[in-house]
Design an enzyme around this catalytic site. Sequence first.
Site, PDB file in Angstrom:
ATOM      1  N   ASP A 237      -4.811  85.174   7.027  1.00  0.00           N
ATOM      2  CA  ASP A 237      -4.110  86.288   6.378  1.00  0.00           C
ATOM      3  C   ASP A 237      -3.099  85.794   5.324  1.00  0.00           C
ATOM      4  O   ASP A 237      -2.570  84.700   5.439  1.00  0.00           O
ATOM      5  CB  ASP A 237      -3.363  87.042   7.498  1.00  0.00           C
ATOM      6  CG  ASP A 237      -3.061  88.470   7.121  1.00  0.00           C
ATOM      7  OD1 ASP A 237      -3.183  88.813   5.932  1.00  0.00           O
ATOM      8  OD2 ASP A 237      -2.701  89.234   8.023  1.00  0.00           O
TER       9      ASP A 237
ATOM     10  N   ASP B 273     -11.531  90.479  10.677  1.00  0.00           N
ATOM     11  CA  ASP B 273     -10.544  90.899  11.670  1.00  0.00           C
ATOM     12  C   ASP B 273     -10.477  92.429  11.745  1.00  0.00           C
ATOM     13  O   ASP B 273     -10.969  93.136  10.851  1.00  0.00           O
ATOM     14  CB  ASP B 273      -9.175  90.319  11.257  1.00  0.00           C
ATOM     15  CG  ASP B 273      -8.222  90.135  12.422  1.00  0.00           C
ATOM     16  OD1 ASP B 273      -8.492  90.675  13.509  1.00  0.00           O
ATOM     17  OD2 ASP B 273      -7.198  89.460  12.232  1.00  0.00           O
ATOM     18  N   MET B 274      -9.863  92.953  12.796  1.00  0.00           N
ATOM     19  CA  MET B 274      -9.705  94.403  13.006  1.00  0.00           C
ATOM     20  C   MET B 274      -8.551  94.565  13.974  1.00  0.00           C
ATOM     21  O   MET B 274      -8.696  94.262  15.138  1.00  0.00           O
ATOM     22  CB  MET B 274     -11.008  94.927  13.608  1.00  0.00           C
ATOM     23  CG  MET B 274     -11.270  96.402  13.558  1.00  0.00           C
ATOM     24  SD  MET B 274     -10.170  97.417  14.554  1.00  0.00           S
ATOM     25  CE  MET B 274     -10.935  98.988  14.369  1.00  0.00           C
TER      26      MET B 274
ATOM     27  N   ASP C 237      -5.852  85.984  20.858  1.00  0.00           N
ATOM     28  CA  ASP C 237      -4.684  85.536  20.098  1.00  0.00           C
ATOM     29  C   ASP C 237      -3.792  84.643  20.942  1.00  0.00           C
ATOM     30  O   ASP C 237      -2.851  84.048  20.444  1.00  0.00           O
ATOM     31  CB  ASP C 237      -3.867  86.743  19.612  1.00  0.00           C
ATOM     32  CG  ASP C 237      -4.387  87.257  18.282  1.00  0.00           C
ATOM     33  OD1 ASP C 237      -5.264  86.604  17.694  1.00  0.00           O
ATOM     34  OD2 ASP C 237      -3.918  88.322  17.836  1.00  0.00           O
TER      35      ASP C 237
HETATM   36  C1  DGJ Z   1      -4.996  88.841  14.297  1.00  0.00           C
HETATM   37  C2  DGJ Z   1      -5.869  87.646  14.578  1.00  0.00           C
HETATM   38  O1  DGJ Z   1      -6.314  87.662  15.887  1.00  0.00           O
HETATM   39  C3  DGJ Z   1      -5.099  86.385  14.224  1.00  0.00           C
HETATM   40  O2  DGJ Z   1      -5.839  85.246  14.543  1.00  0.00           O
HETATM   41  C4  DGJ Z   1      -4.749  86.407  12.766  1.00  0.00           C
HETATM   42  O3  DGJ Z   1      -5.914  86.351  12.001  1.00  0.00           O
HETATM   43  C5  DGJ Z   1      -3.955  87.673  12.435  1.00  0.00           C
HETATM   44  N1  DGJ Z   1      -4.620  88.857  12.892  1.00  0.00           N
HETATM   45  C6  DGJ Z   1      -3.721  87.775  10.961  1.00  0.00           C
HETATM   46  O4  DGJ Z   1      -3.086  88.938  10.614  1.00  0.00           O
END
Ligand code: DGJ
Length: 696
Positions: free
Chosen positions: A340, A451-452, A520
């Site tokens: 990001d 991503d989402m 995460d």
């Molecule tokens: C959530 C993802 O799970 C993270 O690894 C990272 O890419 C963030 N979003 C970035 O905003």
Amino acid sequence: MPIHTSANFWVIETRYTAYAFGLNEARLLTHCYWGARLPFVKDYPAPFNPTHWSSPDGLHHFVPEEYPGYANTKYIDPILKVTFADEVRDVVLEFQDFKTTASPQPTLALHFKDSTYPLQLTLHYRIHEEYDLIERWVTLENLGTDSILIERAFSAKWTLPHGDNYSLTHLYGRHMDEFHMQREALTPGLKIIESRRIIPSHRAAPWFAIDRDASEDHGEVWFGTLAWSGNFKITAEVTEFASTRISIGVNDWDFAWKLMPGQSFVTPSAISGYTQNGFGAASRSFHDYVRDELIPHSKVLHKILYNSWEATLFNVDEVSQSNLAEIAANMGIELFVMDDGWFHNRNWDNAGLGDWFPDKVKFPNGLDGLIKKVNDLGMDFGLWVEPEMVNPDSDLYRAHPDWVIHFPTRARTESRNQLILNMARIDVQNYLIETLDKLLSENNIAFIKWDMNRGVSEPGWADAPGDQREIWVRYVQGLYHVWGTLRQRHPNVIWQSCASGGGRADFGILKLADQIWTSDNTEATARLSIQEGYSQFLPANTMEAWVTDWGKDLVPLEFRFHVSMCGSLGVGGNLLEWEQADRESAAGYIRLYKELRHIIQFGDQFRLISSQKNDYSALQYVSKDKSEGVLFVFRTHIPDPFNTPIIYLRGLEPNTLYTVSGFDQPRSGSAWMNSDLKVDLQNMQSKVLRIQRLTS
Ligand code: DGJ
């Protein structure tokens, strides 16, 4: 052909299992058998004809129907519910005929029609013989001139052998704490596992296993999943007559579909299997199927990637990323992924989503310079995107505020400062295809992390062409269309599915993405448990696992590497702050992983001692030809004195000699699988042992 047919009885056989159903005297399609394959077709039980005619509840109650629609005295949980134009709200299905096809995989289709209304239903079965799996889905077709409202159309119901002494295992969790296994006795009534967030979500996974006293290695397990990346529902029911049934499908909560004349509705596929060899065997058959049949690049070993997120968050620019890339390349990393923060006006999570072009301040000359640098260092380049989202502070939202999912009269609830684009809309789909196609065409991008980061709220679609509640399905279909088109146009790109970690981990997304960002939470001891839950239905090569700085004061670098090496290894720590000695150690672990990864990514996985249940755990991988393997052993925190448990290896040839690193004598596979192998560890210590077949 693994399908045996007659006018009113069908038997599907896989390598070791069989599934049978037929028409009973009342011409109801009745489940007959799901279990071990039997020697003769005549061995399978005939359809059940109830004799308890005098029950006030009527006869339907007793019949284990294969695809029960809501009608007459069916008080069990139905899997089809429709309303016809005249408000008649039940469905009476009459069998018409059936058809089989032999290739590419054998399929069976059974056709039914409603007795009064122009609704046609087809039950489809596809046989994945060598994986012992059967895929099922359903097509509903409106043959009339009035619309028909579908309110529930699940993909499958399964009936277990008669009895009510079953346990259900399912996966639940939270953001940063996904894939907990929950095993519980099924008791009379209905148990529901579901998602209402437009993604499968962290809260539950679209997977189940039902067993009768099974363990990891032994016992009967019936298991299944739904290849669907949206709302799903699993209902497990034990009736008052000790009949145990389980269903899976698109969640009917807030769902409706106006089936117009001449149109069809096709459900996603449900895939199920049966084994007598416990939960481990159930997982391995899904692992093989996902690796061989589902993911786009099935034979490709995944590169070791570096991801910038935890190091630089949104503060990415050419200099910061180039510095990270240099260190990563020196450590032996093969793919550098900028997460990001790279696109227009993206300095924090409150702006930029939707504007998928490089930020002019951070990348005045575009991404070219960085990509060239990364490529010159010998690495591929990857990029993060979150296409389904938009920040209100973005050019896209200012131009198209009507593109987001919302109810016009309600506030638009933001989550992580963002709203969701309505992927059901054709204009949104086209915009995303064009924008991302341009990004991929103009830049040498080998990998995309898709991503989402939020669940849906106010699920409105004011100008929907049909019923607004179709959004739950049309959104996912739109997502598949956009992603699928991009995949076709850029077939060599490797895609990773992420939804704040493991919020979108399912067989549907794995037709598009080769990998899933598991969680995460990158703290290694937490990961041990998350990874074990993940492995219940998804294989190690799809499981992206980074080594980061989380918990570094307590968890040694070696332990962190060993945990991540159990999947598709990545690194996500802030390399700029790593001591030179740590970078050198990391290079050593990366070299080791390169030697082992073909076994981990393509081999058979055996959960020897559970990390969800124990603070001392062991996990083994064996190559398909059984010539080599890897054993991972972990001890987190256990007060001393501690008696090291015996580890029994699995998956070796019993009569062949193997060496295990750290042990002097070669022993037969049988000896390693049946007698003492102890690996003593201190708290927060781990080991990787190589297993090798001796060649004479
Ligand atoms: C959530 C993802 O799970 C993270 O690894 C990272 O890419 C963030 N979003 C970035 O905003």
